[in-house]
Motif scaffolding. Structure first.
Motif, mmCIF file in Angstrom:
data_model
loop_
_atom_site.group_PDB
_atom_site.id
_atom_site.type_symbol
_atom_site.label_atom_id
_atom_site.label_comp_id
_atom_site.label_asym_id
_atom_site.label_seq_id
_atom_site.Cartn_x
_atom_site.Cartn_y
_atom_site.Cartn_z
ATOM 1 N N GLU A 1 0.832 -1.201 0.000
ATOM 2 C CA GLU A 1 0.000 0.000 0.000
ATOM 3 C C GLU A 1 0.868 1.253 0.000
ATOM 4 N N GLN A 2 1.893 1.261 0.872
ATOM 5 C CA GLN A 2 2.786 2.417 0.952
ATOM 6 C C GLN A 2 3.501 2.627 -0.367
ATOM 7 N N ARG A 3 3.959 1.519 -0.971
ATOM 8 C CA ARG A 3 4.662 1.629 -2.244
ATOM 9 C C ARG A 3 3.774 2.275 -3.278
ATOM 10 N N SER A 4 2.508 1.818 -3.335
ATOM 11 C CA SER A 4 1.670 2.347 -4.400
ATOM 12 C C SER A 4 1.343 3.812 -4.142
ATOM 13 N N VAL A 5 1.153 4.191 -2.872
ATOM 14 C CA VAL A 5 0.930 5.612 -2.566
ATOM 15 C C VAL A 5 2.164 6.413 -2.977
ATOM 16 N N THR A 6 3.337 5.868 -2.605
ATOM 17 C CA THR A 6 4.582 6.549 -2.932
ATOM 18 C C THR A 6 4.733 6.734 -4.434
ATOM 19 N N GLU A 7 4.445 5.659 -5.151
ATOM 20 C CA GLU A 7 4.609 5.742 -6.601
ATOM 21 C C GLU A 7 3.670 6.760 -7.213
#
Lengths: 529, 122
Positions: free
Chosen positions: A164-170
């Protein structure tokens, strides 16, 4: 409980097929299986909200009220709070004798409880507990089985959070960093953004480049205090406001002052360092303002590197009414300007001056090399075995001489026309064209470009190309689009074509199915061999 | 930012434009010029002495606006310095046949106080 069924329960908790379930399905499945395996009446998972220091009910069986009512247990208080604070299993045989925060446990008539911590790499991320309506003493095997279930859940939650964090970051990075740096003949941009650590927490570092309608080019570098989605969204606010102020035509001093007042008025948690640079191609003047940002590095055509002496103002958002004096310098052809955030040079246990000196040396050395983008060269020079302690944003701007060939691809929107005329003017001046020749060719090409823009009207992501070639006694310029030459407005277009024909020596329109190419030829007084 | 800086001298609005007029802003400039007429006066001097480029969209806009104003007995005067690149373009497209074109703002104002001087042929 007989031995084989215990083994079955262990298998049911470690079942590989659980890995295919969504997080919600997995939680509910594991709670069911553990309740069955331990012959318990209730099973509850609470997750730690680190920011607020409370445990929040996330999933439950037999105690669904806990989740519906959003039960929150402070750390170190009550039963679950104790499990989390001590990070070890806790058994309560008789609930009536224990301190309990959550009244639902008593209302439900729970008699005995077993709780274990949910751990990721030794850190408590939550608590899992089972309860019995009858008096019961949980043994070591029960504890081990519940811990097994908690470990399985920890794994799943950690993975889901990471994703989830990765996708928000991306998404944040895609939205907030320019996806493509603009193509401005005479400038070469190379940018780099490197998140520190595992890369799941984006920082508030950013850079930006854009061209104003009158041809001036603006470069921005900045760093919002803090990390994570909050810092990234503040960065987005600043970036948008900054562009808006510049487009409205404010001076650099005024833009920085307005930004500071804006951030100061928006409450706490919004502070940032930033620097803005504005290049006027015609004069080569580079203006800059800084809000507490580290000085930009300038590598001159001879390869000497020095820091720009921009007078620094206070960081943005610290106090309203700050002043940001503008410093004027020059940016000669053959120079490189390097903008960066502090993560590039800061090392724990090292004075900042040492870091600046290393950067100066790296910039000087990068200018001697030819391979790869300038920003990459600088970064590779500074790279050492230590992992990044902070995010790094890095933008290099090289000022190049314009050659005998000009080539650019532009978005097919009316806003690009003014910048296009400035670029063509600059290129033609470099080819020895007179003031009148520059005017004529520029206006003719601009007319052709306006047509390309008009054709593309409504089409998304449409572009057109403009090319120029110096020939011994003339210049030849082409404007190519992938639409069709349509006389949608005979009056206006007719005038446009008439203007073109009267200004230059030749206009050729070649319209085929896959696009239109307009070629403009103009003889120049000054000849080139 | 407004494209026009407007000041009033003796009941005449003087609008100074410092950006190019092209397809990206011709409609907006026209709107701002029309506002000048509605607010103040029957005469507006449009000062193009610091304007570098005027493309066909800008020229169309000036022709049409001038035509509309004439029907209302209002007048748009242009200031384009002699010898500038823009004055060459103005001659090519015949701007001077549709509206008065003057060398300086002072010339334009003088022509208004002296009804005989209706602008030089451009």
């Amino acid at each position: 409980m007989s031995q084989p069924s215990r083994l079955e329960h262990i298998q049911s908790l470690t079942d590989a097929s659980l890995g295919y379930l969504s997080l919600e399905e997995l939680l509910s499945e594991l709670l069911d299986r553990i309740r069955q395996g331990l012959a318990a009446d209730t099973a509850v998972l609470l997750l730690l909200d680190e920011d607020r220091g409370v445990l929040v009910a996330r999933a439950a069986r037999g105690l669904e009220e806990e989740v519906r009512q959003g039960v929150q247990i402070p750390l170190a208080r009550g039963f679950a709070g104790r499990v989390a604070a001590e990070a070890r299993p806790v058994v309560i045989e008789d609930l009536s004798q224990a301190e309990i925060v959550n009244p639902i446990l008593r209302q439900k008539g729970i008699r005995s409880l077993l709780g274990v911590p949910v751990l990721v790499e030794g850190r408590v991320i939550g608590v899992m507990h089972v309860g019995s309506l009858h008096h019961r003493s949980f043994n070591d095997e029960d504890i081990a089985l519940l811990q097994l279930a908690a470990d399985r859940i920890a794994l799943a939650i950690d993975r889901a959070r990471l994703t989830e964090q990765r996708s928000v970051t991306e998404v944040m990075q895609r939205t907030l960093l320019p996806d493509a740096l603009p193509q401005i003949p005479g400038l070469r941009f190379s940018g780099k953004y490197l998140p520190a650590g595992s890369g799941v927490k984006i920082g508030g570092d950013w850079y930006d480049v854009f061209q104003l309608p009158d041809g001036r080019v603006t470069f921005v570098i900045g760093d919002v205090v803090g990390r994570g989605v909050m810092a990234a969204s503040v960065m987005g606010e600043i970036r948008t406001a900054l562009r808006a102020y510049l487009i409205e035509g404010h001076s650099l001093e005024a833009v920085m002052t307005l930004l500071n007042d804006l951030l100061s008025s928006m409450g706490r948690n919004r502070s940032a360092t930033a620097a803005i640079f504005e290049l006027d191609f015609e004069s080569g003047v580079l203006e800059s303002v800084s809000a507490g940002h580290l000085p930009a590095l300038l590598v001159d055509p001879s390869g000497q590197a020095s820091f720009m002496e921009t007078e620094p103002g206070l960081p943005l958002g610290v106090s309203a009414g700050g002043r940001y004096p503008c410093t004027r310098g020059t940016f000669e052809v053959g120079s490189t300007l390097l903008l960066y955030t502090d993560g590039l040079i800061e090392r724990r246990s090292e004075p900042i001056d040492d870091g600046l000196e290393r950067l100066r040396e790296a910039g000087r050395h990068a200018a001697e090399l030819q391979d790869g983008p300038f920003a990459d060269r600088v970064y590779l020079e500074l790279l050492d075995e230590n992992p990044l302690e902070d995010d790094v944003a890095l933008l290099a701007i090289e000022s190049l001489p314009l050659g005998e060939r000009l080539s650019m691809t532009l978005d097919a929107v009316p806003g690009v026309l003014a910048g296009l005329r400035r670029t063509i003017g600059r290129w033609l001046a470099g080819q020895g064209a007179s003031e009148a020749e520059i005017f004529d060719v520029t206006l003719a090409v601009s007319e052709a470009a306006a047509n390309a823009v008009e054709h593309a009207y409504g089409a998304r992501d449409a572009t057109f190309t403009v090319e120029g070639q110096r020939e011994p006694d003339r210049v030849r310029m082409t404007v190519r689009d992938d639409g069709r030459w349509r006389n949608t407005r005979p009056y206006g277009r007719g005038r446009g074509l008439a203007i073109m024909r009267s200004l230059v020596d030749g206009v050729e329109i070649d319209s085929v199915d896959d696009g239109t190419t307009v070629t403009v030829v103009k003889r120049l007084e000054e000849q080139r061999p | 930012m407004s494209s026009l800086a407007v000041e009033h001298i003796d009941g005449v609005a003087i609008a100074r434009l410092s950006v190019d007029i092209d397809a990206s802003n011709a409609a907006r400039v026209r709107g701002e010029l029309s506002d000048c007429f509605q607010r103040s006066t029957d005469q507006v001097v449009l000062d193009l002495s610091t304007t570098a480029y005027l493309d066909s969209a800008g020229i169309d806009m000036l022709f049409r606006l001038s035509q509309r104003l004439r029907q209302r007995r209002a007048l748009l005067l242009l200031v384009i310095p002699d010898g500038s690149q823009l004055s060459r373009l103005a001659r090519i497209v015949g701007l001077g046949r549709a509206m008065p074109v003057h060398d300086t703002v002072d010339d334009a104002l003088r022509s208004l106080s002296n009804p005989c001087g209706a602008g030089k042929p451009a």
